[in-house]
Scaffold this active site. Structure first.
Site, PDB file in Angstrom:
ATOM      1  CE  LYS A   1      -3.772   1.141  10.507  1.00  0.00           C
ATOM      2  NZ  LYS A   1      -4.821   0.293   9.970  1.00  0.00           N
ATOM      3  CG  ASP A   2       1.877   3.869   6.263  1.00  0.00           C
ATOM      4  OD1 ASP A   2       1.448   2.816   6.771  1.00  0.00           O
ATOM      5  OD2 ASP A   2       1.878   4.090   5.034  1.00  0.00           O
TER       6      ASP A   2
ATOM      7  CD  GLU B   1      24.392 -11.654  10.756  1.00  0.00           C
ATOM      8  OE1 GLU B   1      24.936 -12.328  11.643  1.00  0.00           O
ATOM      9  OE2 GLU B   1      24.049 -10.490  10.920  1.00  0.00           O
TER      10      GLU B   1
ATOM     11  CB  SER C   1      -3.365  -1.339  -1.516  1.00  0.00           C
ATOM     12  OG  SER C   1      -2.333  -0.405  -1.568  1.00  0.00           O
TER      13      SER C   1
ATOM     14  CG  HIS D   1       0.942   4.105  -6.529  1.00  0.00           C
ATOM     15  ND1 HIS D   1       0.755   5.375  -6.068  1.00  0.00           N
ATOM     16  CD2 HIS D   1       1.386   3.399  -5.461  1.00  0.00           C
ATOM     17  CE1 HIS D   1       1.085   5.446  -4.790  1.00  0.00           C
ATOM     18  NE2 HIS D   1       1.480   4.258  -4.404  1.00  0.00           N
TER      19      HIS D   1
END
Lengths: 489, 255
Positions: free
Chosen positions: A244-245, A288, A220, A216
């Site tokens: 959207k998220d 894994e 972005s 922030h």
């Protein structure tokens, strides 16, 4: 967090709180009106998805911890009790178990996004490094968590991985004793792993907060890799990116739910449903899936690093720094550079050949002087492969961020991604598996491990020096509009 | 200390060792059976579970424990409370200490776990020529392709040995067992157990039924899990559709 004058809220309760602790103002600034580039593609969903997974893991993990018993005699049974006798226990455990895998899926896509669109470049280096730290913490947490059910793979996976630390010169043995809480993997190991498995997720939360804070500050990145220049280039985070998220997270949960409800054990190993037994070694110890590429890199180093190789690699490193990375050599001239290149590669190749052909008659006894054993070399390569991510912003200092405008980088980035998948496959197979003729799995892992390191240490610096790149659009808004016009016409 | 060298052992010495193993003990791929519980809507067949439980009780339970399954769980096989009480009461368990400090035997209750045939692992080994008969509660989860594997193992015994193979005392040849040499004698054969519901009494049928039962024992919530999953995913699909509409609507004013 800013000192800008605060806007009053209409709601009196909100205003009362906010005038004393401006938490609503902060939320509004950081998640409400926060200016976000308008051109995100779906790759930009995965940060929010990773955050969702972190919360899911902590929520389910706390419930599991209420029913789990960290004792080698009881751990396996307590997990089975959760699966059979605790109300909804099977669901909570399957959410947590598969959650680890889906957390890694989200984070791997998030990391790929960062690399492909150059999100690590200035001014976001620290943001990126915090991300790598989160990744490392996740790996530690996931590994430790896999030990807790105390099945066969838990015990033997822990044995292999903790033994890696013994390769560190001088302090290795002490570190292993400290990890184990004794001289073998036993109850003290399990209890400290449980304590750490409960602690580390909250450390991750802390670093995630720093990661978001740093995000922030710089804002972005975006698929074009351009900084927003005007208000036209951005949208307020809410409602555009919250909606959207939200949609992206639900789609992700659908895939996640398919695994939880229809193939909950598909990503695990059957051996972990066998209680741990120190007297019986499983035929194949496999970590894994999300560790497999790094496991392949670990196993790829089957040779000692003798002083010739180290000297050769050192000279090549000097060459790379002086002539490629610095753009203009600072200390050396062209002739010395040529000499470095020839001498460095010669020594490195000679050292490797001397190591592989122990019978050589040349008086090269120094070749037997190997400061880095194969085992320690493997450990260094494995941690180094992640360490390279930390210095990635300086390995690639090309001015253009996004692969969209760097055709060569784009091709190599795609090859790199494929090679990581191949390394993952190599990690899942037995070391001596033969593909054709003399070509076995170890060689496959070696080739792609070599490419992995070459990508970071040679290809990226060369590209950032020599790749021209395409012409950049003037602004995000212009690029978006011209694309919309093309689509309309 | 041998553990300390395990990593190097894996890297260096597994190579020759495992190729030797591969030469001596390759197992063919496990054939797939038709199971009522496979697929996203699969359910257990209660009749098959009851038959499988009968096989477990009459054959497997003489050596293998199943200590994670409780009598009350048998409700899933279609037994009612009284039947379960009656089944449990056939077994006795040690309880205590009582008020005088003595241990005592009592009939098992529905809340008790299946009674293990041996008091401890060492006793189990001693009674089985040194080979430990593993607990069967999780068997189908603890083997790759577990349900098919159990069926294959039950039907994989061969009297005729491959050329050049010799078995020592107490060993049997099984096509699907890792290394082929197994210490368990062939447990089932045609007509060795009588079924009351008229199902054919063949080895293949027995193998299917015991595998069915063991699959349930390892994964008792499978039906509930798949049912819940269907509802969850249906809900998520609708929710995703709605959220996509919301997203489209919000974004519609900016392009």
């Amino acid at each position: 967090m800013s000192n800008a004058p605060r806007e009053k809220f209409d709601n009196t309760v909100v205003e009362w709180v906010d005038s004393r602790l401006p938490i609503f103002t902060m939320m509004k600034n950081e998640y409400g009106v926060f200016p976000t580039p308008r051109n995100f593609n779906w790759f930009w969903n995965f940060g929010a998805i990773a955050m969702f997974m972190l919360i899911t893991m902590i929520a389910t993990g706390i419930v599991l911890a209420m029913h789990y018993t960290a004792d080698t005699k009881l751990a396996f049974d307590s997990v089975e009790r959760i699966m059979r006798d605790v109300n909804g226990g099977w669901l909570i455990r399957y959410i947590h178990m598969n959650g680890a895998s889906f957390f890694f899926i989200a984070v791997y896509i998030h990391i790929f996004r960062g690399m492909y669109y150059g999100s690590y470049k200035a001014p976001r280096e620290l943001l990126w490094i915090l991300g790598v730290i989160i990744f490392l913490l996740m790996m530690a947490t996931a590994f430790i968590g896999y030990v807790l059910p105390w099945g066969q793979m838990s015990l033997w996976g822990a044995t292999v991985i903790t033994n890696l630390f013994s390769a560190i010169p001088f302090v290795g043995e002490s570190i292993v004793t400290l990890l184990w809480g004794g001289f073998s993997i036993d109850n003290p190991t399990l209890t400290r792993f449980f304590a750490l498995h409960y602690l580390l997720p909250f450390v991750i939360v802390g670093v995630v907060l720093l990661h978001i804070w740093a995000l922030h500050v710089t804002g972005s990145n975006n698929p074009l890799g351009l900084e927003p220049k005007s208000k036209k280039d951005t949208l307020p985070f809410h409602p555009y990116y919250t909606s959207k998220d939200f949609f992206g997270i639900i789609v992700f949960i659908i895939f996640y739910a398919i695994f939880i409800f229809y193939m909950p054990d598909a990503l695990g190993h059957p051996d972990n449903y066998i209680p741990a037994n120190p007297l019986v070694t499983p035929p194949h110890i496999v970590p894994e899936w999300y560790f497999l590429p790094f496991y392949a890199i670990l196993r790829a180093v089957t040779f000692n690093m003798n002083i010739y190789m180290l000297a050769g690699l050192g000279l090549l490193a000097v060459f790379m720094v002086e002539f490629i990375w610095r753009h203009k050599p600072k200390y050396l001239n062209g002739f010395l550079g040529f000499l470095l290149l020839v001498l460095g590669s010669g020594l490195a190749v000679f050292g490797l050949l001397a190591d592989l052909n122990q019978g050589w008659e040349i008086p090269m006894s120094a070749a037997n002087l190997a400061p880095i054993s194969a085992k320690f070399g493997g450990v260094l390569a494995m941690f180094g492969s992640i360490g390279l991510l930390v210095i990635l912003p300086w390995l690639d200092n090309h001015p253009i961020r996004s692969a969209r405008f760097r055709p060569l980088f784009r091709i190599f980035m795609i090859i790199f991604t494929i090679s990581v998948f191949i390394l993952g496959y190599a990690g899942s197979q037995a070391a001596d598996k033969v593909y054709f003729m003399e070509f076995n799995n170890t060689m496959l892992a070696q080739i792609f491990t070599g490419f992995y390191f070459m990508f970071f240490l040679i290809i990226l610096p060369l590209l950032s020096r020599f790749e021209k790149g395409r012409e950049l659009p003037k602004s995000i808004n212009e690029a978006v509009l011209s694309k919309a016009q093309k689509a309309g016409a | 200390m041998f553990v300390r060298n395990i990593l190097s052992a894996i890297i260096i010495s597994v190579a020759p060792v495992s190729s030797v193993l591969a030469a001596g003990g390759d197992t063919p791929p496990i054939p797939s059976q038709d199971w009522s519980f496979s697929g996203p809507f699969g359910t257990y067949d209660k009749a098959a579970l009851q038959r499988g439980y009968k096989i477990y009780r009459e054959v497997c339970a003489s050596c293998h424990s199943m200590k994670r399954v409780r009598f009350r769980n048998l409700e899933a096989l279609g037994y009612n409370e009284d039947q379960i009480k009656a089944i449990a009461a056939e077994y006795s368990v040690e309880d205590g200490p009582n008020e005088d400090g003595d241990m005592f035997e009592r009939a098992a209750l529905p809340s008790d776990a299946f009674i293990s045939p041996f008091p401890n692992d060492n006793a189990a080994k001693a009674a089985n020529g040194g080979a430990f008969p593993p607990d069967l509660s999780l068997m189908t989860k603890a083997r790759a392709n577990g349900s098919n594997y159990v069926h294959a193992l039950m039907t994989g015994y061969k009297d005729k040995l491959p050329h050049g193979v010799e078995l020592s005392d107490g060993q049997y040849w099984n096509t699907y067992f890792t290394g082929n040499k197994i210490a368990m004698a062939p447990p089932l054969m045609d007509e060795s157990i009588s079924y009351e519901d008229g199902t054919i009494e063949t080895l293949d049928q027995y193998a299917k039924d015991i595998s069915h039962f063991l699959t349930w024992a390892a994964d008792p919530y499978m039906e509930e899990r798949k049912r819940t999953g269907f509802k969850v995913i249906l809900f998520l699909l609708i929710f995703a559709g709605v959220m996509y509409g919301v997203k489209r609507r919000i974004w519609s004013n900016i392009h």
